[in-house]
Write a protein that holds these residues in place. Structure first.
Motif, mmCIF file in Angstrom:
data_model
loop_
_atom_site.group_PDB
_atom_site.id
_atom_site.type_symbol
_atom_site.label_atom_id
_atom_site.label_comp_id
_atom_site.label_asym_id
_atom_site.label_seq_id
_atom_site.Cartn_x
_atom_site.Cartn_y
_atom_site.Cartn_z
ATOM 1 N N UNK A 110 5.276 11.706 -18.357
ATOM 2 C CA UNK A 110 6.275 11.652 -17.284
ATOM 3 C C UNK A 110 5.639 12.312 -15.981
ATOM 4 N N UNK A 111 5.620 11.289 -15.056
ATOM 5 C CA UNK A 111 5.248 11.540 -13.703
ATOM 6 C C UNK A 111 6.190 10.738 -12.773
ATOM 7 N N UNK A 112 6.239 11.514 -11.374
ATOM 8 C CA UNK A 112 7.149 10.948 -10.586
ATOM 9 C C UNK A 112 6.629 9.615 -10.154
ATOM 10 N N UNK A 113 5.586 9.215 -9.660
ATOM 11 C CA UNK A 113 5.106 8.110 -9.571
ATOM 12 C C UNK A 113 5.439 6.865 -10.517
ATOM 13 N N UNK A 114 5.428 7.097 -11.649
ATOM 14 C CA UNK A 114 5.825 6.296 -12.709
ATOM 15 C C UNK A 114 7.228 5.845 -12.681
ATOM 16 N N UNK A 115 8.136 7.066 -12.456
ATOM 17 C CA UNK A 115 9.311 6.697 -12.359
ATOM 18 C C UNK A 115 9.771 6.243 -11.211
ATOM 19 N N UNK A 116 9.227 6.212 -10.031
ATOM 20 C CA UNK A 116 9.354 5.572 -8.868
ATOM 21 C C UNK A 116 8.908 3.926 -8.906
ATOM 22 N N UNK A 117 7.798 3.660 -9.706
ATOM 23 C CA UNK A 117 7.338 2.363 -9.924
ATOM 24 C C UNK A 117 8.505 1.538 -10.784
ATOM 25 N N UNK A 163 0.710 -1.217 -0.074
ATOM 26 C CA UNK A 163 0.008 -0.060 0.023
ATOM 27 C C UNK A 163 0.823 1.191 0.124
ATOM 28 N N UNK A 164 1.987 1.187 0.787
ATOM 29 C CA UNK A 164 2.925 2.328 0.702
ATOM 30 C C UNK A 164 3.534 2.696 -0.717
ATOM 31 N N UNK A 165 3.821 1.479 -1.258
ATOM 32 C CA UNK A 165 4.337 1.631 -2.673
ATOM 33 C C UNK A 165 3.349 2.233 -3.584
#
Length: 171
Positions: A55-62, A39-41
Protein backbone atom coordinates in the motif's frame (compact mmCIF):
# COMPACT_ATOMS: atom_id res chain seq x y z
CA UNK A 1 1.14 -13.22 -66.09
CA UNK A 2 2.45 -11.42 -63.02
CA UNK A 3 6.14 -10.70 -62.63
CA UNK A 4 7.69 -10.52 -59.21
CA UNK A 5 10.71 -8.32 -58.55
CA UNK A 6 13.53 -10.35 -57.08
CA UNK A 7 15.58 -8.39 -54.53
CA UNK A 8 19.29 -8.01 -55.15
CA UNK A 9 21.43 -10.59 -53.36
CA UNK A 10 22.83 -9.44 -50.04
CA UNK A 11 26.06 -10.59 -48.42
CA UNK A 12 24.31 -10.59 -45.04
CA UNK A 13 20.55 -11.13 -45.06
CA UNK A 14 18.68 -7.93 -44.20
CA UNK A 15 21.77 -5.71 -44.33
CA UNK A 16 21.83 -2.97 -46.97
CA UNK A 17 24.70 -0.52 -47.47
CA UNK A 18 23.70 3.06 -46.61
CA UNK A 19 24.93 4.22 -50.04
CA UNK A 20 22.55 1.86 -51.82
CA UNK A 21 19.29 2.26 -49.95
CA UNK A 22 17.93 3.67 -46.69
CA UNK A 23 16.60 0.80 -44.60
CA UNK A 24 14.71 0.91 -41.32
CA UNK A 25 16.65 -0.65 -38.46
CA UNK A 26 14.24 0.01 -35.59
CA UNK A 27 11.15 2.06 -34.75
CA UNK A 28 10.10 3.06 -31.23
CA UNK A 29 7.19 5.05 -29.88
CA UNK A 30 7.81 7.63 -27.17
CA UNK A 31 6.43 6.93 -23.72
CA UNK A 32 3.73 9.11 -22.14
CA UNK A 33 6.69 10.49 -20.18
CA UNK A 34 7.41 12.63 -23.25
CA UNK A 35 4.54 14.92 -22.23
CA UNK A 36 4.55 17.30 -19.27
CA UNK A 37 1.34 15.90 -17.81
CA UNK A 38 2.74 12.37 -18.15
CA UNK A 39 5.85 13.37 -16.18
CA UNK A 40 3.68 15.05 -13.53
CA UNK A 41 1.63 11.88 -13.17
CA UNK A 42 4.86 9.86 -13.00
CA UNK A 43 6.00 11.97 -10.05
CA UNK A 44 2.66 11.38 -8.31
CA UNK A 45 2.74 7.64 -8.99
CA UNK A 46 6.25 7.46 -7.52
CA UNK A 47 5.16 8.68 -4.07
CA UNK A 48 6.20 5.94 -1.64
CA UNK A 49 4.58 7.21 1.57
CA UNK A 50 3.17 5.42 3.51
CA UNK A 51 5.16 2.32 2.68
CA UNK A 52 3.01 -0.37 4.26
CA UNK A 53 3.52 -3.69 2.48
CA UNK A 54 2.14 -3.00 -1.02
CA UNK A 55 0.00 0.00 0.00
CA UNK A 56 1.50 3.25 -1.21
CA UNK A 57 -0.11 6.57 -2.02
CA UNK A 58 1.46 6.54 -5.48
CA UNK A 59 -0.14 3.21 -6.38
CA UNK A 60 -3.55 4.43 -5.21
CA UNK A 61 -3.13 7.57 -7.33
CA UNK A 62 -2.18 5.42 -10.31
CA UNK A 63 -5.48 3.56 -9.95
CA UNK A 64 -7.42 6.81 -9.57
CA UNK A 65 -5.83 8.31 -12.71
CA UNK A 66 -6.36 5.32 -15.02
CA UNK A 67 -8.77 7.29 -17.28
CA UNK A 68 -6.25 10.14 -17.67
CA UNK A 69 -3.46 7.65 -18.34
CA UNK A 70 -5.53 5.94 -21.05
CA UNK A 71 -6.18 9.27 -22.78
CA UNK A 72 -2.44 10.02 -22.72
CA UNK A 73 -1.62 6.55 -24.04
CA UNK A 74 -3.95 6.91 -27.03
CA UNK A 75 -2.96 10.55 -27.56
CA UNK A 76 0.57 9.50 -28.43
CA UNK A 77 -0.68 7.37 -31.37
CA UNK A 78 -3.47 9.74 -32.47
CA UNK A 79 -3.70 10.82 -36.13
CA UNK A 80 -1.72 14.00 -36.93
CA UNK A 81 -0.32 14.05 -33.37
CA UNK A 82 1.27 10.66 -32.73
CA UNK A 83 5.04 10.53 -32.90
CA UNK A 84 7.50 7.72 -33.49
CA UNK A 85 11.26 7.56 -33.73
CA UNK A 86 12.73 5.61 -36.65
CA UNK A 87 16.37 4.57 -36.85
CA UNK A 88 17.61 3.80 -40.36
CA UNK A 89 21.03 2.82 -41.64
CA UNK A 90 21.63 6.52 -42.50
CA UNK A 91 19.81 8.69 -39.97
CA UNK A 92 17.42 9.00 -37.04
CA UNK A 93 13.99 10.38 -37.98
CA UNK A 94 11.08 11.76 -35.96
CA UNK A 95 7.82 10.91 -37.76
CA UNK A 96 4.44 12.49 -37.01
CA UNK A 97 0.96 11.11 -37.61
CA UNK A 98 -0.26 7.88 -39.15
CA UNK A 99 1.18 8.76 -42.55
CA UNK A 100 4.66 9.01 -41.00
CA UNK A 101 5.39 12.54 -42.16
CA UNK A 102 9.02 13.39 -41.42
CA UNK A 103 9.16 16.11 -38.74
CA UNK A 104 12.91 16.27 -38.14
CA UNK A 105 15.95 14.07 -38.61
CA UNK A 106 19.66 13.79 -37.89
CA UNK A 107 22.32 11.98 -39.92
CA UNK A 108 24.19 9.30 -38.02
CA UNK A 109 27.48 11.20 -38.43
CA UNK A 110 26.16 14.43 -36.84
CA UNK A 111 26.84 13.33 -33.25
CA UNK A 112 29.61 11.60 -31.37
CA UNK A 113 27.93 10.80 -28.05
CA UNK A 114 24.45 10.08 -26.74
CA UNK A 115 23.46 10.90 -23.17
CA UNK A 116 20.37 9.72 -21.32
CA UNK A 117 18.69 12.49 -19.32
CA UNK A 118 15.97 11.28 -16.96
CA UNK A 119 13.64 14.15 -16.10
CA UNK A 120 11.55 14.17 -12.91
CA UNK A 121 8.60 11.81 -13.39
CA UNK A 122 10.19 9.77 -16.18
CA UNK A 123 11.82 7.18 -13.92
CA UNK A 124 8.44 5.72 -12.96
CA UNK A 125 7.85 4.92 -16.65
CA UNK A 126 11.44 3.65 -17.13
CA UNK A 127 11.89 6.40 -19.71
CA UNK A 128 14.27 9.25 -20.45
CA UNK A 129 15.34 11.79 -23.05
CA UNK A 130 18.15 10.89 -25.45
CA UNK A 131 20.44 13.87 -25.96
CA UNK A 132 22.71 13.69 -29.02
CA UNK A 133 25.89 15.76 -28.85
CA UNK A 134 28.68 16.69 -31.21
CA UNK A 135 31.47 17.69 -28.85
CA UNK A 136 29.67 19.59 -26.10
CA UNK A 137 26.91 20.94 -28.36
CA UNK A 138 23.46 19.36 -28.28
CA UNK A 139 22.48 18.58 -31.87
CA UNK A 140 19.30 16.55 -31.39
CA UNK A 141 16.93 15.33 -28.68
CA UNK A 142 14.36 12.54 -28.45
CA UNK A 143 11.81 13.08 -25.67
CA UNK A 144 10.46 10.34 -23.42
CA UNK A 145 12.08 7.27 -24.96
CA UNK A 146 10.91 4.12 -23.21
CA UNK A 147 13.87 2.06 -21.95
CA UNK A 148 16.34 4.64 -23.28
CA UNK A 149 19.53 2.65 -22.63
CA UNK A 150 18.49 -0.11 -25.04
CA UNK A 151 17.58 2.33 -27.83
CA UNK A 152 20.71 4.40 -27.12
CA UNK A 153 22.85 1.29 -27.56
CA UNK A 154 21.20 0.40 -30.88
CA UNK A 155 21.52 3.96 -32.23
CA UNK A 156 25.16 4.17 -31.17
CA UNK A 157 25.98 0.86 -32.87
CA UNK A 158 24.33 2.09 -36.09
CA UNK A 159 26.32 5.34 -35.73
CA UNK A 160 29.61 3.44 -35.37
CA UNK A 161 28.92 1.32 -38.44
CA UNK A 162 27.86 4.33 -40.54
CA UNK A 163 30.88 6.42 -39.53
CA UNK A 164 33.26 3.47 -39.92
CA UNK A 165 32.08 2.72 -43.45
CA UNK A 166 32.33 6.41 -44.42
CA UNK A 167 35.91 6.55 -43.15
CA UNK A 168 36.82 3.35 -45.01
CA UNK A 169 35.37 4.71 -48.25
CA UNK A 170 37.44 7.90 -47.99
CA UNK A 171 40.69 5.88 -47.94
Amino acid sequence: MTTVAVPAPQAIAGVTPAQTQETTVMTVWPSVAAYGIGRTLGQLYDIRMPDIYFLRLGRLLALAFVPVSLVLFFFRVAPYIGTRYTLTNRRLIVHKGWKMVEDKAIDLDRFDKIEVEVLPGQSWYEAGDLVFKLGNVETFRLDGVSRPEAFRSTVFKAHQVYVGVKKAQKR
